[in-house]
Write an enzyme that holds these catalytic residues in place. Structure first.
Site, PDB file in Angstrom:
ATOM      1  N   ASP A  18     -11.841  21.009  18.777  1.00 41.77           N
ATOM      2  CA  ASP A  18     -13.119  21.714  18.904  1.00 41.77           C
ATOM      3  C   ASP A  18     -12.927  23.231  18.963  1.00 41.77           C
ATOM      4  O   ASP A  18     -11.886  23.707  19.411  1.00 41.77           O
ATOM      5  CB  ASP A  18     -13.835  21.214  20.171  1.00 41.77           C
ATOM      6  CG  ASP A  18     -15.312  21.548  20.153  1.00 41.77           C
ATOM      7  OD1 ASP A  18     -15.851  21.852  19.070  1.00 41.77           O
ATOM      8  OD2 ASP A  18     -15.944  21.505  21.232  1.00 41.77           O
ATOM      9  N   HIS A  35     -12.920  26.508  10.161  1.00 36.10           N
ATOM     10  CA  HIS A  35     -12.466  25.166   9.761  1.00 36.10           C
ATOM     11  C   HIS A  35     -11.199  25.267   8.909  1.00 36.10           C
ATOM     12  O   HIS A  35     -10.287  24.463   9.052  1.00 36.10           O
ATOM     13  CB  HIS A  35     -13.566  24.426   9.007  1.00 36.10           C
ATOM     14  CG  HIS A  35     -14.803  24.190   9.839  1.00 36.10           C
ATOM     15  ND1 HIS A  35     -14.755  23.675  11.116  1.00 36.10           N
ATOM     16  CD2 HIS A  35     -16.128  24.390   9.579  1.00 36.10           C
ATOM     17  CE1 HIS A  35     -15.984  23.581  11.609  1.00 36.10           C
ATOM     18  NE2 HIS A  35     -16.832  24.008  10.695  1.00 36.10           N
ATOM     19  N   LEU A 129       5.256   8.516  12.170  1.00 36.76           N
ATOM     20  CA  LEU A 129       3.982   8.760  12.864  1.00 36.76           C
ATOM     21  C   LEU A 129       2.804   8.113  12.116  1.00 36.76           C
ATOM     22  O   LEU A 129       2.717   8.225  10.891  1.00 36.76           O
ATOM     23  CB  LEU A 129       3.745  10.279  12.949  1.00 36.76           C
ATOM     24  CG  LEU A 129       2.393  10.733  13.500  1.00 36.76           C
ATOM     25  CD1 LEU A 129       2.348  10.603  15.016  1.00 36.76           C
ATOM     26  CD2 LEU A 129       2.089  12.182  13.102  1.00 36.76           C
TER      27      LEU A 129
END
Ligand code: IPE
Ligand code: IPE
Ligand code: MG
Length: 248
Positions: A18, A35, A129
């Site tokens: 955020d 962004h 991962l």
């Protein structure tokens, strides 16, 4: 990183990324610029998680509610998602990373869905991962879908009501193949869950930082993990009960 106890790492870390918009606006830039900078943080954090030895990393990239943002921001974000995913797949693959997406993906434009499908298929056999991107995701949507799914099975007679347990219910969630996150990080000074993994975070340790997502780096991740390692996870028991028998 020397401060981390590698025998006590969280298997699964979930992050609410955020603060991109505020980060950009604070420097007189357009929200979309934030962004784009946020993607750099994603790259750094994925690298760090791989290096540290985290097995599952879930990143909240776009919520169902985010569809209500101004059209320009939504379109900009979709372009950014598709371009980034397409561009990053070769590197992710090289690093043995398995990419998965959770959320109401039917709401995405079909070209975006196709890009996600390609990326998922390309990395499906990787064993390092597991990087889970929550896209067009909302936990309430997911829970309602799971309830509908179970009700349909009961109605069809393939299961009975007794068959609905915590185990079978969590197997109906979009996260069925992943363990629950032990650590949830939210950046940018907001202290809320915003419709993220409500069921799965039942016993997660929550970590909040003022750092805006575009400023979040490996050191911040290490700090969060180190904080996690300092906590006593009691799961409803008393501290005494957690001691090994010979120390009681
Ligand atoms: C998080 O940053 C990214 C998305 C929700 C897509 P925000 O865009 O929410 O940034 P702030 O919270 O407005 O600063
Ligand atoms: C949560 O952030 C969703 C993502 C980070 C993708 P928001 O910025 O949308 O959440 P609220 O509106 O502050 O709760
Ligand atoms: Mg926000």
């Amino acid at each position: 990183m020397e401060n981390l106890d590698l025998s006590k790492l969280p298997k699964h870390i979930a992050i609410i990324m955020d603060g991109n918009g505020r980060w950009a606006q604070e420097q007189g830039q357009d929200r979309l610029f934030g962004h784009y900078q946020g993607v750099i943080s994603v790259r750094k954090v994925v690298e760090a998680a791989t290096e540290i030895g985290i097995q599952y990393l879930t990143l909240y990239a776009f919520s169902t509610e985010n569809w209500e943002r101004p059209q320009e921001e939504v379109t900009g974000l979709m372009t950014l998602f598709v371009d980034t995913i397409t561009k990053e797949v070769p590197d992710l693959h090289k690093n043995n990373i398995r990419l998965r997406f959770i959320g109401n993906l039917g709401l995405l434009p079909s070209h975006a869905r196709a890009a996600l499908d390609t990326a998922t298929a390309h990395t499906a056999q990787n064993t390092g991962l597991t990087l889970i991107i929550a896209l067009s995701y909302s936990s309430r949507w997911e829970l309602v879908e799971a309830a509908k799914n179970m009700a349909t099975k009961v109605k069809a007679g393939s299961i009975t009501i007794d068959h609905i347990t915590e185990t079978t219910f969590s197997e109906s969630l979009t996260t069925s193949e992943f363990p629950d996150p032990e650590l949830m990080i939210r950046t940018s000074g907001e202290f809320r869950i915003s419709n993220f993994l409500l069921y799965q975070l039942a016993y997660a340790e929550l970590y909040f930082t003022e750092t805006r997502w575009p400023d979040f780096r490996k050191d911040d991740l290490i700090k969060a993990i180190s904080d996690f390692q300092s906590r006593e996870r009691r799961f409803g028991k008393t501290s005494d009960q957690l001691l090994p028998n010979d120390e009681k």
